[in-house]
Design a protein around this motif. Structure first.
Motif, short mmCIF file in Angstrom:
data_model
loop_
_atom_site.label_atom_id
_atom_site.label_comp_id
_atom_site.label_asym_id
_atom_site.label_seq_id
_atom_site.Cartn_x
_atom_site.Cartn_y
_atom_site.Cartn_z
N ARG A 46 -5.22 3.46 -10.32
CA ARG A 46 -6.08 2.31 -10.65
C ARG A 46 -5.33 1.33 -11.55
O ARG A 46 -5.44 0.11 -11.40
CB ARG A 46 -7.36 2.81 -11.33
CG ARG A 46 -8.23 3.63 -10.40
CD ARG A 46 -9.28 4.43 -11.15
NE ARG A 46 -10.30 3.58 -11.75
CZ ARG A 46 -11.26 4.03 -12.57
NH1 ARG A 46 -11.31 5.32 -12.87
NH2 ARG A 46 -12.15 3.22 -13.06
N ARG B 115 -2.84 -0.68 -9.51
CA ARG B 115 -3.44 -1.79 -8.77
C ARG B 115 -3.76 -2.95 -9.71
O ARG B 115 -3.55 -4.11 -9.38
CB ARG B 115 -4.71 -1.33 -8.05
CG ARG B 115 -5.07 -2.32 -6.94
CD ARG B 115 -6.33 -1.96 -6.26
NE ARG B 115 -7.40 -1.79 -7.23
CZ ARG B 115 -8.63 -1.40 -6.90
NH1 ARG B 115 -8.90 -1.11 -5.67
NH2 ARG B 115 -9.55 -1.28 -7.82
N ASN C 249 -1.94 -1.00 -3.67
CA ASN C 249 -3.16 -0.24 -3.42
C ASN C 249 -2.86 1.16 -2.91
O ASN C 249 -2.02 1.34 -2.02
CB ASN C 249 -4.02 -0.97 -2.39
CG ASN C 249 -4.57 -2.27 -2.94
OD1 ASN C 249 -5.30 -2.27 -3.92
ND2 ASN C 249 -4.13 -3.37 -2.36
N ASP D 167 -11.97 3.37 -6.42
CA ASP D 167 -11.42 2.03 -6.21
C ASP D 167 -11.83 1.07 -7.33
O ASP D 167 -11.67 -0.13 -7.19
CB ASP D 167 -11.85 1.48 -4.85
CG ASP D 167 -13.37 1.31 -4.75
OD1 ASP D 167 -14.08 1.80 -5.68
OD2 ASP D 167 -13.83 0.71 -3.78
N THR E 204 0.83 -1.20 0.00
CA THR E 204 0.00 0.00 0.00
C THR E 204 0.87 1.25 0.00
O THR E 204 2.04 1.21 0.40
CB THR E 204 -0.92 0.08 1.24
OG1 THR E 204 -0.09 0.13 2.39
CG2 THR E 204 -1.88 -1.08 1.31
#
Lengths: 184, 511
Positions: B99, B102, B108, B115, B83
């Motif tokens: 995005r 991820r 993240n 999300d 993260t």
């Protein structure tokens, strides 16, 4: 602008002579075009282009077919906005999996008889993207392909040769293997 | 607010973390979680434009520019638990990049404002293909499973368009919400042409990877190959021969000219004025045919190679280019005059698709989108790279931010590029074209001006000289979000005009 139009009236056209239909393409098509399709379509083809993951290089050259130098429409070939109006689906790219479903839906929306043409190395073989986690690879791994036009990207002349071969096949100039032998 | 946040970029990053060796030509700073937090705070008060945000394994990199100090830098955070603190609130352009990170690397953004997945539509054979901990098996979901932003109000209707469009263009989905004819929201969904290019480049030799870089966006093949090669040359410390710089620049300027000619024509065609398009496509075709004759490829693919160029510009071809440059401008100026004299055409382009000033300042977009709205930078000037450092030219800039201004930026750039080519053909030095790139490790970054704005290239080479990670950030990443703001309050029928005036790359964005 008027000056340009008057000048255009008296100037020789910039349009080049069309190439002969590609030999390799004619051979590939000979076995595939059925007599029925030939009768229905005559010397006219409507093409729906589908980008299935192309880098947009192929699109640039397909666009060029419409410029006054290649002037595709003089052969009776034109690009249409809807698959419902299309005889030919001209597919580029290594079939990115994110486009897979949209590609199949577009093909299903195209009435029979229809031909599927793979344009460019990616659509023909997967090209540099073969083996990617995000691509299906060659178009014929997804749907049967009637004609392949290689090149990275194929030049407008190469595209024109392939499409003219398709036109000749559809107009019956090529003896289709599936057609019954002529009497006598 | 700490005082270090008020210093120039390099000094500020040095206070947030420590500099690492071997990153060229601009420094890279490694930050810890606290340092990354200080950076996020600093972004809230400083105007450092975001140049790129990407992941390499478990590390997140952000590239920034400090315009007033003319400094460029990369800041990195080695994530522990996959993260990192989101930059999206301070730099909205980072939202889609986070995005994408991820989807690709499994890292993240904490505190992110969105999300939803971006590039991953649930169709790939694996998930998180760039995850350092190893790829994970695919989690399939329906391609149509996506939450579009809700719009509520009386009399609104929805128009879904794409991914297959009516014209010969790349695939993407546009979700319009309209009140009658007036657009109240456009939301784009991209990723349809994601090909896994960055993953394919891993482990490849620089020569093979350069071919893939040249296919990130076909219309910018020279610029993307150049961005890759300049990053590799920076990483290995290779000085390429002087002539190679000049031949590369001749290719890059023809590419810019050809694309702008195509765009100017296509924008006018979308306003139902096909006359200019017919003439512009003939001019474009002449450029491509001359390039094919001189270099052996119409779009000049695979000609910019690590260490130099693959082909020389022969004297007779240089003469042909000089002739073309002379022949090209008079008919082009005729088209510009016709554009200027047709009220019905200007009625469609002037005040259509204005990029709001506030959004320009938040995104600071490169290329014609920025330059048409008083912003914008040009990588050829700042940071600058050879041979442009030896050529004097100014960046055209307009302030209206509408379709018309974006057309005019292109017109000015065509003139400028053609004149630049004329000067380069005269000033070009003789000499070798290519040097070998040693098989050595290193990290390099490049900024190259493509026709639609600057491309960022970042490479990490492994010990054997193969590509361990390459990231390319096309200008489109910083332009797509602005298209959504530019069409607000315009009529649906003007969307093609707005879209073409941006002409963002789908493939360059989706990778």
């Amino acid at each position: 602008m008027l000056k340009h139009m008057v000048r255009s009236l008296f100037a020789r056209p910039v349009t080049i002579d069309g190439p002969a239909a590609g030999d390799a393409a004619l051979r590939e098509l000979a076995a595939k075009v059925e007599a029925l399709a030939r009768r229905r379509l005559g010397r006219s083809l409507s093409i729906r282009e589908i980008d299935a993951g192309s880098c947009n290089g192929c699109e640039l050259e397909i666009h060029a077919l419409n410029n006054p130098i290649y002037d595709l429409e003089r052969f009776g070939i034109r690009f249409v906005a809807s698959p419902r109006h299309a005889d030919v689906l001209l597919v580029t790219g290594p079939v990115s999996l994110n486009m897979h479903e949209a590609l199949l839906r577009t093909i299903n929306a195209t009435p029979q008889p229809r031909w599927i043409v793979a344009a460019g190395d990616c659509a023909c073989t997967g090209g540099l993207f073969a083996g990617s986690y995000a691509c299906a690879g060659a178009l014929d791994s997804v749907v049967p392909v009637d004609l392949r036009i290689a090149g990275c990207p194929p030049t407008p002349l190469q595209l024109l040769e392939g499409l003219l071969a398709l036109l000749e096949a559809s107009a019956g100039k090529v003896k289709a293997a599936a057609a019954p032998p002529a009497a006598g | 607010m700490s005082e270090s946040a008020l210093r120039p970029l390099h000094a500020a990053l040095a206070a947030f973390g420590h500099i690492v060796d071997g990153h060229r030509p601009w420094p890279r700073y490694v930050l810890d979680v606290a340092g990354w937090g200080q950076l996020v705070d600093a972004l809230g008060v400083r105007r450092w434009p975001l140049l790129g945000l990407w992941a390499d394994g478990r590390t997140v990199h952000v590239a920034l520019e400090d315009h007033s100090a003319a400094e460029f830098a990369v800041a990195s955070l080695e994530t522990r638990d996959a993260t990192y603190h989101s930059l999206g609130a301070a730099r909205p352009a980072a939202i889609r990049m986070e995005r994408a990170i991820r989807d690709l690397a499994g890292l993240n953004a904490v505190g992110g404002v969105d999300d939803r997945p971006w590039l991953d539509h649930g169709q790939w054979r694996i998930t998180t293909p760039l995850d350092a901990a190893g790829v994970r098996p695919a989690v399939r979901r329906a391609a149509t499973d996506y939450r579009f932003l809700p719009v509520e109000g009386e009399g609104l209707h929805q128009i879904p368009v794409g991914p297959v469009h009516a014209g010969i263009i790349e695939p993407g989905h546009f979700r319009f919400h309209a009140n009658g004819e007036t657009l109240v929201r456009l939301e784009a969904r991209l990723g349809y042409v994601h090909k896994g290019t960055e993953a394919l480049m891993q482990g490849k030799s620089v020569a093979d990877a350069a071919r893939l870089a040249g296919r990130i966006s076909g219309d910018s093949t020279v610029a993307h190959a150049l961005a890759f090669c300049r990053a590799v040359e920076a990483a290995t410390g290779v000085d390429i021969p002087a002539r190679a710089h000049w031949v590369r620049a001749v290719m890059a300027e023809w590419e810019r000219t050809a694309n702008h000619l195509g765009d100017i024509g296509a924008i006018c065609n979308d306003a139902a004025f096909a006359f200019i398009q017919a003439h512009c496509t003939v001019l474009r075709e002449r450029v491509l045919q001359a390039c094919a004759k001189a270099f052996g490829h119409r779009l000049m693919m695979d000609l910019v190679v690590p260490g130099g160029v693959a082909v020389d510009l022969a004297p007779e071809q240089a003469a042909a280019f000089a002739g073309l440059a002379v022949d090209l401008l008079p008919p082009f100026e005729d088209m510009c005059r016709i554009y200027d004299s047709k009220g019905s055409l200007l009625d469609r382009t002037v005040t259509t698709g204005i990029t709001p000033r506030a959004e320009i300042e938040r995104f600071w977009p490169p290329g014609h989108v920025g330059r048409a709205a008083g912003a914008g930078r040009d990588a050829r000037l700042v940071p600058g790279y050879p041979p442009y450092t030896e050529l004097s030219f100014a960046v055209p800039r307009f302030t209206a931010g509408d379709v018309d201004a974006r057309v005019r930026v292109r017109m000015e750039e065509v003139r400028q590029s053609v004149r630049m080519i004329q000067r380069m053909l005269v000033a070009m030095p003789d000499g070798p074209l290519r040097v070998d790139v040693p098989a050595a490790p290193g990290e390099g970054m490049s900024l190259v001006e493509a026709f639609r704005g600057e491309v960022l290239g970042w490479v990490r080479l492994a010990a054997d000289g193969t590509v361990a990670r390459y990231h390319a950030r096309d200008a489109s990443w910083l332009q797509w979000p602005l298209l959504e703001t530019a069409v607000y309050d315009n009529i649906v029928a003007d969307f093609p005009l707005c879209n073409k005036s941006f002409n963002c790359s789908y493939s360059g964005h989706d990778l």
